[in-house]
Scaffold this motif. Structure first.
Motif, PDB file in Angstrom:
ATOM      1  N   HIS A  39      12.351  14.873  -9.551  1.00 29.32           N
ATOM      2  CA  HIS A  39      13.626  14.256  -9.911  1.00 29.32           C
ATOM      3  C   HIS A  39      14.225  13.455  -8.753  1.00 29.32           C
ATOM      4  O   HIS A  39      15.190  12.710  -8.941  1.00 29.32           O
ATOM      5  N   ALA A  40      13.653  13.580  -7.553  1.00 22.87           N
ATOM      6  CA  ALA A  40      14.167  12.820  -6.403  1.00 22.87           C
ATOM      7  C   ALA A  40      13.017  12.489  -5.459  1.00 22.87           C
ATOM      8  O   ALA A  40      12.982  12.933  -4.304  1.00 22.87           O
ATOM      9  N   PRO A  41      12.066  11.692  -5.916  1.00 20.00           N
ATOM     10  CA  PRO A  41      10.901  11.392  -5.079  1.00 20.00           C
ATOM     11  C   PRO A  41      11.245  10.411  -3.954  1.00 20.00           C
ATOM     12  O   PRO A  41      12.207   9.643  -4.042  1.00 20.00           O
ATOM     13  N   GLN A  42      10.445  10.444  -2.912  1.00 18.74           N
ATOM     14  CA  GLN A  42      10.547   9.507  -1.803  1.00 18.74           C
ATOM     15  C   GLN A  42       9.185   8.850  -1.623  1.00 18.74           C
ATOM     16  O   GLN A  42       8.186   9.534  -1.382  1.00 18.74           O
ATOM     17  N   PHE A  43       9.151   7.531  -1.761  1.00 14.26           N
ATOM     18  CA  PHE A  43       7.900   6.784  -1.647  1.00 14.26           C
ATOM     19  C   PHE A  43       7.840   6.075  -0.291  1.00 14.26           C
ATOM     20  O   PHE A  43       8.818   5.458   0.134  1.00 14.26           O
ATOM     21  N   THR A  44       6.696   6.160   0.365  1.00 12.27           N
ATOM     22  CA  THR A  44       6.461   5.439   1.616  1.00 12.27           C
ATOM     23  C   THR A  44       5.411   4.371   1.346  1.00 12.27           C
ATOM     24  O   THR A  44       4.294   4.676   0.922  1.00 12.27           O
ATOM     25  N   ILE A  45       5.796   3.119   1.578  1.00  9.97           N
ATOM     26  CA  ILE A  45       4.924   1.983   1.238  1.00  9.97           C
ATOM     27  C   ILE A  45       4.871   1.009   2.412  1.00  9.97           C
ATOM     28  O   ILE A  45       5.883   0.772   3.085  1.00  9.97           O
ATOM     29  N   SER A  46       3.704   0.459   2.650  1.00  3.60           N
ATOM     30  CA  SER A  46       3.513  -0.543   3.697  1.00  3.60           C
ATOM     31  C   SER A  46       3.311  -1.920   3.084  1.00  3.60           C
ATOM     32  O   SER A  46       2.585  -2.068   2.097  1.00  3.60           O
ATOM     33  N   ALA A  47       3.956  -2.916   3.671  1.00  3.98           N
ATOM     34  CA  ALA A  47       3.687  -4.316   3.350  1.00  3.98           C
ATOM     35  C   ALA A  47       2.662  -4.811   4.363  1.00  3.98           C
ATOM     36  O   ALA A  47       2.880  -4.682   5.572  1.00  3.98           O
ATOM     37  N   VAL A  48       1.550  -5.357   3.872  1.00  2.00           N
ATOM     38  CA  VAL A  48       0.437  -5.703   4.751  1.00  2.00           C
ATOM     39  C   VAL A  48       0.009  -7.145   4.504  1.00  2.00           C
ATOM     40  O   VAL A  48      -0.251  -7.548   3.360  1.00  2.00           O
ATOM     41  N   LEU A  49      -0.097  -7.928   5.577  1.00  5.06           N
ATOM     42  CA  LEU A  49      -0.605  -9.293   5.488  1.00  5.06           C
ATOM     43  C   LEU A  49      -2.098  -9.317   5.772  1.00  5.06           C
ATOM     44  O   LEU A  49      -2.650  -8.397   6.389  1.00  5.06           O
ATOM     45  N   SER A  50      -2.747 -10.384   5.367  1.00  6.67           N
ATOM     46  CA  SER A  50      -4.190 -10.509   5.594  1.00  6.67           C
ATOM     47  C   SER A  50      -4.530 -10.592   7.077  1.00  6.67           C
ATOM     48  O   SER A  50      -5.668 -10.356   7.477  1.00  6.67           O
ATOM     49  N   THR A  51      -3.536 -10.913   7.913  1.00  7.35           N
ATOM     50  CA  THR A  51      -3.738 -10.959   9.362  1.00  7.35           C
ATOM     51  C   THR A  51      -3.718  -9.579   9.992  1.00  7.35           C
ATOM     52  O   THR A  51      -4.005  -9.434  11.180  1.00  7.35           O
ATOM     53  N   GLY A  52      -3.320  -8.564   9.207  1.00  9.75           N
ATOM     54  CA  GLY A  52      -3.229  -7.203   9.735  1.00  9.75           C
ATOM     55  C   GLY A  52      -1.824  -6.778  10.082  1.00  9.75           C
ATOM     56  O   GLY A  52      -1.569  -5.597  10.315  1.00  9.75           O
ATOM     57  N   GLU A  53      -0.890  -7.727  10.138  1.00 11.44           N
ATOM     58  CA  GLU A  53       0.507  -7.376  10.402  1.00 11.44           C
ATOM     59  C   GLU A  53       1.022  -6.505   9.264  1.00 11.44           C
ATOM     60  O   GLU A  53       0.766  -6.782   8.092  1.00 11.44           O
ATOM     61  N   ARG A  54       1.798  -5.467   9.614  1.00 10.14           N
ATOM     62  CA  ARG A  54       2.289  -4.577   8.577  1.00 10.14           C
ATOM     63  C   ARG A  54       3.599  -3.932   9.005  1.00 10.14           C
ATOM     64  O   ARG A  54       3.923  -3.871  10.188  1.00 10.14           O
ATOM     65  N   ALA A  55       4.347  -3.478   8.013  1.00 12.49           N
ATOM     66  CA  ALA A  55       5.569  -2.710   8.254  1.00 12.49           C
ATOM     67  C   ALA A  55       5.696  -1.697   7.135  1.00 12.49           C
ATOM     68  O   ALA A  55       5.267  -1.951   5.997  1.00 12.49           O
ATOM     69  N   THR A  56       6.272  -0.553   7.444  1.00  7.94           N
ATOM     70  CA  THR A  56       6.340   0.553   6.497  1.00  7.94           C
ATOM     71  C   THR A  56       7.786   0.975   6.277  1.00  7.94           C
ATOM     72  O   THR A  56       8.594   0.944   7.205  1.00  7.94           O
ATOM     73  N   VAL A 114       0.842  -1.190   0.000  1.00  8.40           N
ATOM     74  CA  VAL A 114       0.000   0.000   0.000  1.00  8.40           C
ATOM     75  C   VAL A 114       0.884   1.248   0.000  1.00  8.40           C
ATOM     76  O   VAL A 114       1.726   1.416   0.894  1.00  8.40           O
ATOM     77  N   GLU A 115       0.669   2.108  -0.998  1.00  9.67           N
ATOM     78  CA  GLU A 115       1.435   3.361  -1.041  1.00  9.67           C
ATOM     79  C   GLU A 115       0.823   4.342  -0.043  1.00  9.67           C
ATOM     80  O   GLU A 115      -0.322   4.765  -0.183  1.00  9.67           O
ATOM     81  N   GLU A 116       1.622   4.703   0.967  1.00  8.58           N
ATOM     82  CA  GLU A 116       1.134   5.586   2.012  1.00  8.58           C
ATOM     83  C   GLU A 116       1.362   7.055   1.688  1.00  8.58           C
ATOM     84  O   GLU A 116       0.683   7.935   2.230  1.00  8.58           O
ATOM     85  N   GLY A 117       2.317   7.326   0.819  1.00  2.69           N
ATOM     86  CA  GLY A 117       2.574   8.717   0.490  1.00  2.69           C
ATOM     87  C   GLY A 117       3.789   8.887  -0.399  1.00  2.69           C
ATOM     88  O   GLY A 117       4.588   7.961  -0.585  1.00  2.69           O
ATOM     89  N   ARG A 118       3.896  10.084  -0.943  1.00  2.28           N
ATOM     90  CA  ARG A 118       5.050  10.435  -1.772  1.00  2.28           C
ATOM     91  C   ARG A 118       5.412  11.880  -1.463  1.00  2.28           C
ATOM     92  O   ARG A 118       4.529  12.736  -1.313  1.00  2.28           O
ATOM     93  N   ARG A 119       6.713  12.145  -1.364  1.00  2.00           N
ATOM     94  CA  ARG A 119       7.154  13.503  -1.126  1.00  2.00           C
ATOM     95  C   ARG A 119       8.443  13.759  -1.895  1.00  2.00           C
ATOM     96  O   ARG A 119       9.037  12.840  -2.433  1.00  2.00           O
ATOM     97  N   GLY A 120       8.844  15.007  -1.925  1.00  3.96           N
ATOM     98  CA  GLY A 120      10.066  15.356  -2.627  1.00  3.96           C
ATOM     99  C   GLY A 120       9.789  15.783  -4.064  1.00  3.96           C
ATOM    100  O   GLY A 120       8.702  15.565  -4.603  1.00  3.96           O
ATOM    101  N   PRO A 121      10.778  16.377  -4.733  1.00  2.00           N
ATOM    102  CA  PRO A 121      10.621  16.829  -6.124  1.00  2.00           C
ATOM    103  C   PRO A 121      10.550  15.645  -7.079  1.00  2.00           C
ATOM    104  O   PRO A 121      10.909  14.519  -6.735  1.00  2.00           O
TER     105      PRO A 121
END
Length: 228
Positions: A186-203, A177-184
Motif C-alpha cells: 500500500h506504500a511502495p518505494q521504487f528506485t529507478i535509474s535514468a541511463v544514457l547510452s554514454t553510461g551517464e546515469r542518475a538514480t 532501469v528499475e533498481e529495486g522496490r521496498r515497502g508494503p
C-alpha cells in the motif's frame, strides 16, 4: 592596486573590469592566507550569498509567472546550493586564482568544493560592490543561464527534457532501469535509474515508478547541463 597574473587572468575570464581590484583580491583570499593587512573572503561570501539568492529568485519569477511557491522553492534551492556554486567556479577555473596558504594548497585547496563555492559567492559580492546590482545580476545570469533553463525544463517534464537533450546530441533516448522496490504494497518505494547510452546515469526513489523516473531524469539532466 595591480592584480597578480593569476587573479588578473581570472578577472578577464570573469568578464568584469574591476574599478577597485582590491575587492576581487579579497574575494579570492582564503582564511589560510589572511592577516592584519589582508582580509579573507568570508564577509564577501555572506553578502554574495544574498545577492545570488535575489538574482535567482527574480529570474525564476520572471521565467514562470504562474508558478506557485512550492514549485519555485526546489528550483531555487538547486540553483543556489553550495554544490552548484562550486561547479560554476570549476567551469571558470576559479581555483587557479585562489590566494591561500601553503598548507591549504598542499592539501588540494584549489579543488575543494567548499572553498570554491565560498569564493564564487564572494566574487559575486565583489562585482556587486564594485559596480552595483545590475553588474552582479548580469554576471549571475550569464554564468547560471544553462542551469536556470534546466530548472525550468525539468520543472515541466524532466523525462521529455532529458530525451530532447539526448536527441540534440545524436544519442538514443534514455533507458529507465528499475533498481529495486521496498515497502508494503500500500506504500511502495521504487528506485529507478535514468541511463544514457554514454553510461551517464542518475538514480532516484519515489512512491511511484513515474515519479521515480521523473526525479531520476531531472537529476541526470541537471548534472549533465551543469558540466556542459
Amino acid at each position: 592596486m595591480k592584480l597578480q597574473p593569476p587573479q588578473a587572468e581570472f578577472a578577464r575570464r570573469l568578464g568584469h573590469d574591476f574599478t577597485d581590484a582590491s575587492l576581487l583580491e579579497e574575494a579570492l583570499t582564503h582564511a589560510s592566507h589572511s592577516g592584519p593587512v589582508r582580509r579573507d573572503n568570508q564577509r564577501l561570501e555572506f553578502l554574495g550569498d544574498r545577492v545570488l539568492g535575489l538574482v535567482i529568485a527574480e529570474a525564476l519569477l520572471a521565467d514562470d509567472p504562474d508558478a506557485r511557491e512550492g514549485d519555485l522553492a526546489p528550483r531555487f534551492n538547486a540553483l543556489v546550493r553550495k554544490e552548484a556554486c562550486a561547479e560554476i567556479a570549476e567551469a571558470i577555473d576559479l581555483g587557479s586564482a585562489l590566494i591561500m596558504g601553503r598548507s591549504e594548497r598542499a592539501t588540494g585547496g584549489r579543488r575543494k568544493q567548499a572553498l570554491l563555492a565560498d569564493a564564487m559567492e564572494a566574487v559575486i559580492a565583489a562585482v556587486y560592490l564594485d559596480a552595483g546590482f545590475a553588474a552582479a545580476q548580469d554576471l549571475v545570469l550569464r554564468l547560471w543561464a544553462p542551469r536556470i533553463r534546466v530548472a525550468e525544463a525539468t520543472a515541466r517534464d524532466p523525462k521529455t527534457a532529458l530525451q530532447e537533450w539526448a536527441q540534440a546530441r545524436g544519442l538514443t533516448p534514455p533507458d529507465y532501469v528499475e533498481e529495486g522496490r521496498r515497502g508494503p504494497d500500500h506504500a511502495p518505494q521504487f528506485t529507478i535509474s535514468a541511463v544514457l547510452s554514454t553510461g551517464e546515469r542518475a538514480t532516484a526513489t519515489a512512491n511511484s515508478k513515474r515519479a521515480a523516473q521523473q526525479a531520476a531524469a531531472g537529476a541526470l539532466l541537471e548534472r549533465l547541463e551543469g558540466h556542459a
